[in-house]
Write a protein that holds these residues in place. Structure first.
Motif, PDB file in Angstrom:
ATOM      1  N   PHE A  38       0.794  -1.236   0.000  1.00  0.00           N
ATOM      2  CA  PHE A  38       0.000   0.000   0.000  1.00  0.00           C
ATOM      3  C   PHE A  38       0.823   1.281   0.000  1.00  0.00           C
ATOM      4  O   PHE A  38       0.259   2.369   0.118  1.00  0.00           O
ATOM      5  CB  PHE A  38      -0.951   0.006   1.206  1.00  0.00           C
ATOM      6  CG  PHE A  38      -1.999  -1.060   1.127  1.00  0.00           C
ATOM      7  CD1 PHE A  38      -2.841  -1.141   0.030  1.00  0.00           C
ATOM      8  CD2 PHE A  38      -2.144  -1.981   2.137  1.00  0.00           C
ATOM      9  CE1 PHE A  38      -3.812  -2.123  -0.055  1.00  0.00           C
ATOM     10  CE2 PHE A  38      -3.111  -2.973   2.059  1.00  0.00           C
ATOM     11  CZ  PHE A  38      -3.945  -3.043   0.957  1.00  0.00           C
ATOM     12  N   THR A  39       2.146   1.164  -0.090  1.00  0.00           N
ATOM     13  CA  THR A  39       2.902   2.420  -0.169  1.00  0.00           C
ATOM     14  C   THR A  39       3.658   2.571  -1.488  1.00  0.00           C
ATOM     15  O   THR A  39       3.814   3.678  -1.981  1.00  0.00           O
ATOM     16  CB  THR A  39       3.934   2.557   0.976  1.00  0.00           C
ATOM     17  OG1 THR A  39       4.788   1.434   0.949  1.00  0.00           O
ATOM     18  CG2 THR A  39       3.276   2.681   2.319  1.00  0.00           C
ATOM     19  N   LYS A  53      -0.840   4.993  -3.821  1.00  0.00           N
ATOM     20  CA  LYS A  53      -1.286   6.384  -3.998  1.00  0.00           C
ATOM     21  C   LYS A  53      -1.208   6.797  -5.462  1.00  0.00           C
ATOM     22  O   LYS A  53      -2.130   7.412  -6.009  1.00  0.00           O
ATOM     23  CB  LYS A  53      -0.362   7.306  -3.197  1.00  0.00           C
ATOM     24  CG  LYS A  53      -0.902   7.772  -1.883  1.00  0.00           C
ATOM     25  CD  LYS A  53       0.061   8.837  -1.376  1.00  0.00           C
ATOM     26  CE  LYS A  53      -0.138   9.094   0.087  1.00  0.00           C
ATOM     27  NZ  LYS A  53       0.830  10.061   0.599  1.00  0.00           N
ATOM     28  N   ARG A  54      -0.084   6.474  -6.079  1.00  0.00           N
ATOM     29  CA  ARG A  54       0.122   6.893  -7.474  1.00  0.00           C
ATOM     30  C   ARG A  54      -0.843   6.185  -8.413  1.00  0.00           C
ATOM     31  O   ARG A  54      -1.357   6.779  -9.360  1.00  0.00           O
ATOM     32  CB  ARG A  54       1.571   6.612  -7.893  1.00  0.00           C
ATOM     33  CG  ARG A  54       2.557   7.612  -7.371  1.00  0.00           C
ATOM     34  CD  ARG A  54       2.409   8.969  -8.041  1.00  0.00           C
ATOM     35  NE  ARG A  54       2.890   8.982  -9.415  1.00  0.00           N
ATOM     36  CZ  ARG A  54       2.434   9.810 -10.355  1.00  0.00           C
ATOM     37  NH1 ARG A  54       1.464  10.662 -10.085  1.00  0.00           N
ATOM     38  NH2 ARG A  54       2.924   9.771 -11.575  1.00  0.00           N
ATOM     39  N   ALA A  88      -3.830   5.018  -7.618  1.00  0.00           N
ATOM     40  CA  ALA A  88      -5.173   5.568  -7.390  1.00  0.00           C
ATOM     41  C   ALA A  88      -5.291   6.929  -8.071  1.00  0.00           C
ATOM     42  O   ALA A  88      -6.310   7.254  -8.698  1.00  0.00           O
ATOM     43  CB  ALA A  88      -5.433   5.685  -5.899  1.00  0.00           C
ATOM     44  N   PHE A  89      -4.220   7.724  -7.972  1.00  0.00           N
ATOM     45  CA  PHE A  89      -4.219   9.055  -8.576  1.00  0.00           C
ATOM     46  C   PHE A  89      -4.250   8.979 -10.112  1.00  0.00           C
ATOM     47  O   PHE A  89      -5.072   9.607 -10.772  1.00  0.00           O
ATOM     48  CB  PHE A  89      -2.972   9.813  -8.096  1.00  0.00           C
ATOM     49  CG  PHE A  89      -2.721  11.097  -8.822  1.00  0.00           C
ATOM     50  CD1 PHE A  89      -3.417  12.244  -8.501  1.00  0.00           C
ATOM     51  CD2 PHE A  89      -1.774  11.153  -9.846  1.00  0.00           C
ATOM     52  CE1 PHE A  89      -3.179  13.430  -9.179  1.00  0.00           C
ATOM     53  CE2 PHE A  89      -1.535  12.326 -10.530  1.00  0.00           C
ATOM     54  CZ  PHE A  89      -2.241  13.469 -10.199  1.00  0.00           C
ATOM     55  N   THR A 104      -7.027   8.520  -0.124  1.00  0.00           N
ATOM     56  CA  THR A 104      -5.735   8.103   0.446  1.00  0.00           C
ATOM     57  C   THR A 104      -5.867   7.709   1.915  1.00  0.00           C
ATOM     58  O   THR A 104      -5.049   6.942   2.431  1.00  0.00           O
ATOM     59  CB  THR A 104      -4.686   9.226   0.314  1.00  0.00           C
ATOM     60  OG1 THR A 104      -5.216  10.408   0.886  1.00  0.00           O
ATOM     61  CG2 THR A 104      -4.317   9.454  -1.132  1.00  0.00           C
ATOM     62  N   ILE A 114      -6.322   4.060   1.937  1.00  0.00           N
ATOM     63  CA  ILE A 114      -5.057   3.352   1.682  1.00  0.00           C
ATOM     64  C   ILE A 114      -4.203   3.332   2.948  1.00  0.00           C
ATOM     65  O   ILE A 114      -3.641   2.303   3.327  1.00  0.00           O
ATOM     66  CB  ILE A 114      -4.288   4.037   0.526  1.00  0.00           C
ATOM     67  CG1 ILE A 114      -5.095   3.921  -0.772  1.00  0.00           C
ATOM     68  CG2 ILE A 114      -2.902   3.453   0.365  1.00  0.00           C
ATOM     69  CD1 ILE A 114      -4.550   4.751  -1.924  1.00  0.00           C
TER      70      ILE A 114
END
Lengths: 110, 658
Positions: free
Chosen positions: B95-96, B100-101, B103-104, B392, B395
């Motif tokens: 999840f790191t 984030k990227r 999902a973005f 986020t 996440i």
């Protein structure tokens, strides 16, 4: 010159690098400890800590516990929230034949 | 604890309850998505996945957690906890590194599938096509195997007096009561009574080939020549698989049915449901098994007394009842005082063989740390769930939830199986350990059969959830990345819906056909496709997320080279084993002179890969993918700056583009 990365990109990259560092530490410690303490002459007596063979306790249980604490820190302290934005209605157009740009511009994309 | 496992109707009842719950979840999911735009709602749950759903479904268990894993612990001991130890960082890495990227980027580009995301990130349809084809290849192999696992569990759950095993590796031939009955009823040729009486002593014999079956039965009944009746015996032993076929059809109808109705959300909610059931089952077994064995330390000491000191040490060796190929110096008789159920201490003697093969030498230990971490990061099914996360915060919280969940599953499962070795020291079929413990430990408890059913039905739920997820990824690939991209780009929503349903039913039918006579080494294909998937997607995904200079050609090259490296090493493994079998030939000598002899590491698996320099192919696949991706990106024309800025900058894209 390329523009500075967005705050989301910057924080995601920072968090990914930190995660990579934790991965390296975890694998180095776990494998080295297990090999040093657990890959040994079977005639030596077994030692136990909290019911686990000592090498399993120090080599796997302890770092697993530490990683769980770090995960909690990541979740509630380190990781930053960001607005992911609205989802685009449809995928952006795809251009197979994107014209190559000159080297100066290309350099900027690095 | 050594009594035969008889699960009665408890497991089939629990499976029925799972099926009913899944159907209801499918119905609820349909209600939730019916008013949304079809593609985004059906394949991505309207990007509204919460923390619980994301944490417990993105990177966690498949049926294998309750099927193959306990068997490994039982056979090899504490070393298996080192083998699985990479899971300590899986929540963080899962999840790191990309979440984030991804999902973005999926929002910024409007991507609904992983190939969508790659295509839009690099503005190149070739990247999307390469990703689609690789996903379709690896995930289809994986999914077909899961169908077999689901059908097998249904077959094993059928009420009978046969022992129940949680294994995906079913023998192709099984001489059981049904087979014996068929032989008794057979008119032509009539089997003599003394042959049938002899065969009664060999009930339960399994084999993967006709010849192996006959050899095994002949060894069990040496006084009676079986060769004249070989065809009848083989036919009867094979013909008893109607339970498997019924299981296959029921399993397919159920999973395709509820996934078709409820889409992505149905799969996620079922996955969440089974994950919770699984942790409940593990906790129940933990608190019953370890105290019964006298605590964890005593359980280990008893297990070591029954096997050998290596059972508690590295690099680990397999301990199992002896077979014909075992050398006499590796076979031991162990007599250990154990407490009986009535509390008396009695001496128990078992005969154990120790395998010469080292299970987890250092290179393999390092390799498997990578396997668990990167197969989670690079799984297309996991990527899709990250793309569907609500924000986020979801996440972020998922990291902690998954960390706790993994602690409650993997470490307790190892403790349970170590206690299992102390309680049931010489199981012939090591994959029976969880069912035997479940039945043995709960049968005297109030509601014991209910608990047994719950424990044993959990893997069925896990397999259902896994299949549901794969089914959606494959269907979305067929519809979104092939049909809409190349055949009917302007299809109306009703047409897309129709094609989606058709694709899912088609995949279900294909899975049934492929599993009527399933490939023999399906489990090996699962491992191959998991490793291949990781080596195909991890490096390209990291390039897509963080490297502005990454190019479309570099990404395609990284994908193909990673997958190809793994495939090559698996092929070389097959060549190496073939070269070591049978009489010497010139090609075999050449192959062995190049590849070397078997390194005697890892599992004794006929489909193991070639361990170049003693490490698993995943390390080579990731390394080659990284180098090729970097080099090709650097030597090809850089991507247009404007496009890169759109992917990396803060500004939202204009909706009027295009």
């Amino acid at each position: 010159m390329s523009s500075p990365p967005s705050t989301l990109v910057a924080s995601a990259r920072r968090e990914a690098l930190l995660c990579g560092l934790i991965f390296v530490c975890a694998i180095t410690y776990t494998i080295s400890t297990c090999v040093r303490m657990g890959y040994r002459d079977p005639s030596a007596p077994l030692e136990f800590v909290m019911g686990f063979p000592d090498w399993i306790f120090y080599g796997v249980i302890c770092p697993w516990a530490v990683c769980t604490v770090i995960a909690a820190l990541f979740s509630f302290v380190i990781m930053q929230d960001h607005d992911l934005g609205e989802a685009a209605e449809v995928p952006l157009p795809t251009e197979d034949a994107i014209l190559p740009i000159d080297d100066a511009d290309g350099e900027a994309a690095r | 604890m050594n009594e035969a496992v008889s699960t009665g109707y408890s497991v089939i009842g629990a499976l029925a309850a799972f099926i009913a719950a899944s159907a209801y979840l499918g119905y609820l999911a349909e209600k939730r998505i019916e008013k949304s735009e079809f593609l985004q709602g059906y394949f991505l749950g309207n990007r509204g996945l919460g923390a619980w759903a994301l944490a417990l479904t993105a990177t966690v268990q498949s049926g294998g957690t309750f099927m193959g894993f306990p068997s490994l612990v039982y056979a090899h001991g504490w070393i298996v906890l080192v083998w699985i130890s990479g899971y300590m960082v899986v929540p963080l890495s899962g999840f790191t590194i990309l979440a984030k990227r991804f999902a973005f980027l999926s929002r910024r580009t409007g991507a609904i599938t992983v190939p969508d995301l790659f295509r839009e990130r690099f503005a190149h349809s070739g990247v999307g096509l390469a990703a689609s084809l690789m996903i379709l290849f690896f995930m289809t192999v994986m999914m077909v195997a899961q169908f077999k696992a689901g059908a097998t569990i249904m077959k094993l759950a059928w009420p009978s007096s046969e022992p129940m095993r949680l294994t995906e590796e079913q023998a192709d031939f099984e001489f059981n009561k049904d087979a014996l009955r068929k032989l008794k009823d057979q008119k032509e040729p009539k089997i003599p009574a003394e042959v049938l009486t002899g065969l009664e002593t060999a009930l339960g014999t399994t084999a993967s080939t006709k010849r192996e079956l006959l050899d095994s039965l002949q060894k069990a009944v040496p006084a009676t020549p079986l060769k004249p009746y070989a065809a009848s015996i083989q036919s009867a032993s094979r013909g008893s698989d109607w339970k498997y076929l019924v299981g296959l059809v029921v399993f397919t109808v159920v999973v395709v049915g509820y996934t078709l109705v409820g889409g992505f959300l149905a799969g996620v909610w079922t996955d969440l449901f089974q994950s919770i059931m699984m942790v409940i089952g593990v906790m129940i077994l933990l608190f019953l098994a370890v105290p019964r064995a006298g605590g964890l330390e005593q359980a280990t000491r008893t297990a070591v007394a029954f096997t050998g000191p290596e059972y508690a040490l590295g690099p680990g060796h397999q301990f199992r009842p002896p077979g014909e190929k075992d050398k006499p110096e590796n076979v031991f008789d162990r007599t250990v005082p154990v407490k009986s159920a009535s509390g008396e201490t009695v001496d128990e003697t078992v005969r154990i063989a120790r395998s010469e093969r080292a299970y987890l030498p250092i290179g393999m230990a390092v390799s498997f740390f990578f396997v668990w971490v990167f197969s989670g990061v690079g799984s297309p099914a996991g990527m899709v769930r990250v793309m569907a996360s609500e924000n986020t915060e979801v996440i972020r919280k998922s990291i902690f939830m998954l960390s706790i969940y993994n602690c409650l599953i993997y470490i307790p499962l190892v403790c349970i199986c170590i206690a299992g070795r102390a309680l049931i020291p010489a199981l012939e079929k090591t994959d029976e350990i969880i069912p035997r413990l479940a039945v043995g430990l709960t049968q005297h408890l109030p509601g014991g059969s209910l608990l047994t059913g719950l424990v044993l039905a959990a893997p069925f739920g896990a397999v259902m959830a896994t299949v549901s997820c794969y089914l959606l990824v494959i269907a979305s690939g067929l519809v979104k990345d092939i049909y809409l991209r190349f055949l009917r780009p302007r299809a109306a929503e009703s047409e897309i819906r129709y094609v989606t349903y058709t694709a899912m039913i088609g995949v279900g039918i294909l899975a049934i056909v492929a599993n009527i006579d399933p490939p023999k080494f399906l489990q090996a294909l699962v491992v191959f496709s998991g490793t291949g998937g990781a080596c195909t997607f991890v490096v390209p995904a990291i390039m897509a997320c963080y490297w502005r200079r990454a190019t479309a050609l570099g990404t395609i090259s990284a994908m193909l080279s990673g997958g190809l490296t793994v495939s090559t090493l698996y092929a070389l493994g097959t060549v190496q084993r073939l070269a070591m079998k049978g009489p010497p030939e010139s090609w075999k000598e050449t192959a062995i002179s190049i590849l070397g002899p078997d390194r005697m590491i890892g599992l004794d698996d006929p489909t193991a890969p070639y361990f170049l320099c003693g490490v698993d192919p995943i390390l080579w696949g990731l390394g080659v993918s990284l180098v090729v991706g970097l080099v090709v990106s650097v030597v090809t024309s850089p991507p247009p700056r404007e496009h890169v800025e759109r992917m990396f900058g803060d500004a939202l894209p204009s909706t009027s583009v295009g």
